[in-house]
Design a protein around this motif. Structure first.
Motif, PDB file in Angstrom:
ATOM      1  N   MET A   1       0.820  -1.200   0.000  1.00  0.00           N
ATOM      2  CA  MET A   1       0.000   0.000   0.000  1.00  0.00           C
ATOM      3  C   MET A   1       0.860   1.258   0.000  1.00  0.00           C
ATOM      4  O   MET A   1       0.471   2.277  -0.541  1.00  0.00           O
ATOM      5  CB  MET A   1      -0.926  -0.046   1.218  1.00  0.00           C
ATOM      6  N   LYS A   2       2.035   1.168   0.622  1.00  0.00           N
ATOM      7  CA  LYS A   2       2.908   2.330   0.686  1.00  0.00           C
ATOM      8  C   LYS A   2       3.369   2.762  -0.706  1.00  0.00           C
ATOM      9  O   LYS A   2       3.398   3.950  -1.015  1.00  0.00           O
ATOM     10  CB  LYS A   2       4.106   1.985   1.562  1.00  0.00           C
ATOM     11  N   TRP A   3       3.737   1.792  -1.566  1.00  0.00           N
ATOM     12  CA  TRP A   3       4.175   2.122  -2.925  1.00  0.00           C
ATOM     13  C   TRP A   3       3.023   2.666  -3.750  1.00  0.00           C
ATOM     14  O   TRP A   3       3.205   3.537  -4.593  1.00  0.00           O
ATOM     15  CB  TRP A   3       4.790   0.896  -3.604  1.00  0.00           C
ATOM     16  N   ARG A   4       1.831   2.147  -3.531  1.00  0.00           N
ATOM     17  CA  ARG A   4       0.664   2.633  -4.263  1.00  0.00           C
ATOM     18  C   ARG A   4       0.382   4.093  -3.910  1.00  0.00           C
ATOM     19  O   ARG A   4       0.117   4.914  -4.783  1.00  0.00           O
ATOM     20  CB  ARG A   4      -0.551   1.766  -3.952  1.00  0.00           C
ATOM     21  N   ALA A   5       0.471   4.417  -2.629  1.00  0.00           N
ATOM     22  CA  ALA A   5       0.249   5.807  -2.208  1.00  0.00           C
ATOM     23  C   ALA A   5       1.324   6.722  -2.777  1.00  0.00           C
ATOM     24  O   ALA A   5       1.035   7.856  -3.170  1.00  0.00           O
ATOM     25  CB  ALA A   5       0.228   5.890  -0.679  1.00  0.00           C
ATOM     26  N   LEU A   6       2.560   6.239  -2.851  1.00  0.00           N
ATOM     27  CA  LEU A   6       3.632   7.035  -3.438  1.00  0.00           C
ATOM     28  C   LEU A   6       3.343   7.326  -4.910  1.00  0.00           C
ATOM     29  O   LEU A   6       3.548   8.447  -5.381  1.00  0.00           O
ATOM     30  CB  LEU A   6       4.966   6.311  -3.281  1.00  0.00           C
TER      31      LEU A   6
ATOM     32  N   TRP B   1       0.361   7.407  -6.236  1.00  0.00           N
ATOM     33  CA  TRP B   1      -0.779   8.324  -6.270  1.00  0.00           C
ATOM     34  C   TRP B   1      -0.313   9.765  -6.161  1.00  0.00           C
ATOM     35  O   TRP B   1      -0.984  10.679  -6.639  1.00  0.00           O
ATOM     36  CB  TRP B   1      -1.750   8.043  -5.135  1.00  0.00           C
TER      37      TRP B   1
ATOM     38  N   ALA C   1       0.513  15.191  -1.974  1.00  0.00           N
ATOM     39  CA  ALA C   1       0.777  14.525  -0.698  1.00  0.00           C
ATOM     40  C   ALA C   1      -0.101  15.100   0.410  1.00  0.00           C
ATOM     41  O   ALA C   1      -0.609  14.361   1.259  1.00  0.00           O
ATOM     42  CB  ALA C   1       2.254  14.654  -0.334  1.00  0.00           C
TER      43      ALA C   1
ATOM     44  N   HIS D   1      -2.791  13.078   2.525  1.00  0.00           N
ATOM     45  CA  HIS D   1      -2.702  13.093   3.986  1.00  0.00           C
ATOM     46  C   HIS D   1      -4.035  13.488   4.618  1.00  0.00           C
ATOM     47  O   HIS D   1      -4.409  12.973   5.670  1.00  0.00           O
ATOM     48  CB  HIS D   1      -1.604  14.059   4.430  1.00  0.00           C
TER      49      HIS D   1
ATOM     50  N   ARG E   1      -9.467   8.098   6.244  1.00  0.00           N
ATOM     51  CA  ARG E   1      -8.965   6.728   6.259  1.00  0.00           C
ATOM     52  C   ARG E   1     -10.008   5.822   6.913  1.00  0.00           C
ATOM     53  O   ARG E   1     -10.705   6.239   7.819  1.00  0.00           O
ATOM     54  CB  ARG E   1      -7.664   6.642   7.039  1.00  0.00           C
TER      55      ARG E   1
END
Length: 82
Positions: A1-6, A8, A63, A67, A71
């Motif tokens: 999920m971290k790479w997907r958010a990056l 995005w 970002a 943020h 969520r």
């Protein structure tokens, strides 16, 4: 999920940086820009610095939006999903 958010954040900001630098440098000749009143840079350096500056500004905006996005599941006061 971290790479997907990056992604995005980085992909849309990359597209916006490309469009913004194309628009700005279609209107402004980099050789006419003088930094601190007397430093003149080459066209390629001005294009590169401008692109990365626009990319950084758009990435910060994306970002911040990510943020501030809610969520988890959103429910109303009765527990029903919104």
């Amino acid at each position: 999920m971290k790479w997907r958010a990056l992604m995005w954040v980085l992909w849309p900001s990359f597209l916006i940086a490309g469009a913004t630098s194309a628009t700005v440098f279609a209107l402004v000749d980099p050789l006419d820009i003088k930094f601190l009143g007397y430093i003149q840079v080459s066209r390629q350096l001005a294009y590169a610095v401008g692109f990365f500056l626009f990319w950084m500004m758009a990435a910060m905006s994306s970002a911040l939006t990510l943020h501030m996005a809610p969520r988890g599941p959103l429910v109303d006061e009765f527990g029903d999903p919104i």
